[in-house]
Design an enzyme around this catalytic site. Structure first.
Site, PDB file in Angstrom:
ATOM      1  N   ASP A  66      -7.303   7.510 -30.215  1.00  0.00           N
ATOM      2  CA  ASP A  66      -7.615   8.443 -29.834  1.00  0.00           C
ATOM      3  C   ASP A  66      -8.172   9.128 -28.185  1.00  0.00           C
ATOM      4  OD1 ASP A  66      -7.132  10.437 -31.600  1.00  0.00           O
ATOM      5  OD2 ASP A  66      -9.127  11.221 -31.998  1.00  0.00           O
ATOM      6  N   TYR A  68      -9.485  10.906 -26.194  1.00  0.00           N
ATOM      7  CA  TYR A  68     -10.841  11.944 -25.641  1.00  0.00           C
ATOM      8  C   TYR A  68     -10.889  13.459 -25.754  1.00  0.00           C
ATOM      9  CZ  TYR A  68     -12.113   7.917 -23.365  1.00  0.00           C
ATOM     10  OH  TYR A  68     -12.303   6.382 -22.093  1.00  0.00           O
ATOM     11  N   PHE A  79      -8.452   5.123 -23.101  1.00  0.00           N
ATOM     12  CA  PHE A  79     -10.062   4.719 -22.206  1.00  0.00           C
ATOM     13  C   PHE A  79     -10.054   4.968 -20.558  1.00  0.00           C
ATOM     14  CE2 PHE A  79      -8.805   1.196 -24.792  1.00  0.00           C
ATOM     15  CZ  PHE A  79     -10.128   1.251 -25.927  1.00  0.00           C
ATOM     16  N   HIS A 189     -14.344  -4.467 -29.212  1.00  0.00           N
ATOM     17  CA  HIS A 189     -13.603  -2.559 -29.484  1.00  0.00           C
ATOM     18  C   HIS A 189     -15.258  -3.068 -28.166  1.00  0.00           C
ATOM     19  CE1 HIS A 189     -13.389   1.720 -28.254  1.00  0.00           C
ATOM     20  NE2 HIS A 189     -12.345   1.846 -28.814  1.00  0.00           N
TER      21      HIS A 189
END
Length: 224
Positions: A66, A68, A79, A189
């Site tokens: 998703d 930020y 990221f 993760h």
């Protein structure tokens, strides 16, 4: 609808852009904006991953979940954050693993991963938009059908791509990837909640470059 996207990707995905689910995504986003909602990333950056990494240049795929949802962060690359924004915790952990893995000292005040994207690393979020301060608020509007089609297109039309699947969500995408044609590297993760459960020590950055070199492709310079 005329989607502004890199020509190679536009050609590969033109069937998706004409499907009813995609028209529904566009309608949803227009409705949100008319209702005064703030959407991230800005409209011009929703397809930034495709602009920065044309289809014919893709060598590596990193799958995020998703965008930020804070001001000035999201710019269409998973990221990654825009210049001037401090790297979020997951990205800090990615930098730590790069440092341990290949000895590059990462600049901890720079979070823009565009240099990776320009070398063939597709930084693909499964969901391409989000409402401000509401994580996963656009996760059910159809984006995953679109990004699954992106992964399937790469899987079918390219060979030897290195897929980096970090965390359970990304690893579910393995079902779309033919592991006999491509290389799938899995780890926990990089979030602070899970990084020490298998992300730290995964050595995915050196392993990716080994796999690229074995195919005669240029390795990725991971330094930002």
């Amino acid at each position: 609808m005329d989607v502004k996207i890199e020509p190679g990707w536009k050609e590969k995905l033109k069937a998706e852009f004409s499907k009813s689910y995609f028209e529904q995504i566009v309608h949803f986003l227009k409705t949100e904006k008319m209702a005064g909602k703030t959407i991230y990333p800005p409209g011009s950056l929703i397809f930034n991953a495709f602009e920065k990494t044309p289809f014919d240049q893709v060598k590596v795929v990193i799958i995020g979940q998703d965008p930020y949802h804070g001001p000035g962060q999201a710019h269409g690359l998973c990221f990654s954050v825009q210049d001037g924004i401090p790297p979020p915790p997951s990205l800090v952990n990615i930098y730590k693993e790069i440092q341990k893995d290949i000895g590059i000292t990462m600049t901890l005040n720079k979070g823009d991963l565009t240099p990776w994207a320009k070398q063939g690393v597709l930084l693909l979020n499964a969901v391409l938009t989000v409402r401000a301060n509401e994580p996963a608020s656009h996760s059910q509007i159809g984006w995953m059908q679109f990004t699954n089609a992106v992964i399937e297109k790469i899987d079918k039309e390219k060979e030897g791509i290195v897929f980096l699947l970090w965390g359970k969500f990304a690893q579910e995408k393995q079902a779309l990837i033919n592991a006999t044609r491509h290389h799938v590297l899995k780890a926990a993760h990089p979030s602070p909640f899970s990084a020490d459960k298998g992300f730290f020590g995964c050595r995915h950055f050196s392993r990716t470059n080994e796999l690229l070199l074995q195919q005669g492709k240029d390795p990725i310079d991971w330094k930002i």
